[in-house]
Design an enzyme around this catalytic site. Structure first.
Site, PDB file in Angstrom:
ATOM      1  N   ILE A  18       0.708  -1.195   0.036  1.00 24.26           N
ATOM      2  CA  ILE A  18       0.087   0.074  -0.058  1.00 24.26           C
ATOM      3  C   ILE A  18       0.739   1.155   0.012  1.00 24.26           C
ATOM      4  O   ILE A  18       2.006   1.271   0.781  1.00 24.26           O
ATOM      5  CB  ILE A  18      -0.879  -0.084   1.101  1.00 24.26           C
ATOM      6  CG1 ILE A  18      -1.944   1.222   1.296  1.00 24.26           C
ATOM      7  CG2 ILE A  18      -0.258  -0.123   2.372  1.00 24.26           C
ATOM      8  CD1 ILE A  18      -2.971   1.376   2.275  1.00 24.26           C
ATOM      9  N   SER A  19       0.740   2.296  -1.024  1.00 24.44           N
ATOM     10  CA  SER A  19       1.649   2.871  -1.128  1.00 24.44           C
ATOM     11  C   SER A  19       1.607   4.098   0.049  1.00 24.44           C
ATOM     12  O   SER A  19       0.710   4.361   0.780  1.00 24.44           O
ATOM     13  CB  SER A  19       1.174   4.139  -2.429  1.00 24.44           C
ATOM     14  OG  SER A  19       1.480   3.284  -3.429  1.00 24.44           O
ATOM     15  N   GLN A  20       2.793   5.005   0.034  1.00 20.31           N
ATOM     16  CA  GLN A  20       3.059   5.860   1.163  1.00 20.31           C
ATOM     17  C   GLN A  20       2.017   6.916   0.962  1.00 20.31           C
ATOM     18  O   GLN A  20       1.790   7.394  -0.153  1.00 20.31           O
ATOM     19  CB  GLN A  20       4.213   6.575   0.899  1.00 20.31           C
ATOM     20  CG  GLN A  20       4.874   7.856   1.801  1.00 20.31           C
ATOM     21  CD  GLN A  20       5.803   8.498   1.446  1.00 20.31           C
ATOM     22  OE1 GLN A  20       6.764   7.776   0.424  1.00 20.31           O
ATOM     23  NE2 GLN A  20       6.437   9.524   2.127  1.00 20.31           N
TER      24      GLN A  20
END
EC number: 2.1.1.77
Length: 213
Positions: A60-62
């Site tokens: 899950i992206s920053q």
């Protein structure tokens, strides 16, 4: 009256410091609780400004990257958006707060089904998902006003960019020698202009639908 989550307040302050200036984008992130998209074992890190592992070897992206990519799309509530790489569903959920409809393609069946369950629980009814080869986009639903890739393409993703409407914008991480660069593409008739935005780090865009998982 429910009090604001102090973790979310701290994250919002961090995003502002990182260059997120669009109030609508910030509002969309505030209304999308990240802990709902993070594996339970990482729940205590859900509001840290960092990428986290999810199932199927993905991430899950920053939050800052999610916000900056969303901001770069310049969305409005008339936009039809294509997302390549549903993942946890977090980016799609943020987009759904700002766009008319989001079409999201995921190669991993497990991730797609988990994301669908989250969308249903959050009553996000303007997201359409598909399990398939993201490198081919979603030609049956083209053209799109906006396109976003959440995995890094080895070269300019021309097959996907062909599905961008005239006047449309796409944002994608692209491999460049020993690094990845976030690129914004804008279509003007038959011409597509490119603007490099920043260095990033994403999982690679992989061809085909996953046979397992």
């Amino acid at each position: 009256m429910q009090l604001p989550d102090p973790r979310m307040i701290q994250l919002v302050m961090s995003l502002r410091g990182g260059g997120v200036t669009d109030a609508k984008v910030m509002g969309a992130l505030e209304r999308t609780p990240r802990h709902l998209f993070v594996p339970q074992r990482f729940g205590d890190q859900a509001y840290d400004d960092r990428a986290l592992p999810i199932d199927c070897g993905q991430t899950i992206s920053q939050p800052l990257i999610v916000a900056l990519m969303t901001q770069a799309l310049k969305l409005d509530d008339r936009c039809k958006v294509l997302e390549i790489g549903t993942g946890s569903g977090y980016q799609a959920a943020v987009l759904a707060r700002l766009a008319r409809r989001v079409y999201s393609v995921e190669r991993y069946r497990t991730l797609s089904r988990e994301a669908e369950a989250r969308f249903e629980a959050m009553r996000l009814t303007n997201i359409v998902t598909r399990i398939g080869d993201g490198t081919q986009g979603w030609p049956e639903q083209a053209p799109f006003d906006r396109i976003i890739l959440t995995a890094s393409a080895p070269t300019r993703p021309d097959v996907i960019l062909e599905q961008l409407k005239d006047g449309g914008i796409a944002v994608a991480p692209v491999d460049r020698e020993n690094r990845q660069v976030l690129v914004r593409y804008a279509r003007h008739g038959d011409d597509i202009t490119e603007t490099d935005l920043m260095d990033v780090r994403f999982v690679p865009l992989v061809k085909g639908e996953a046979r397992a998982l």
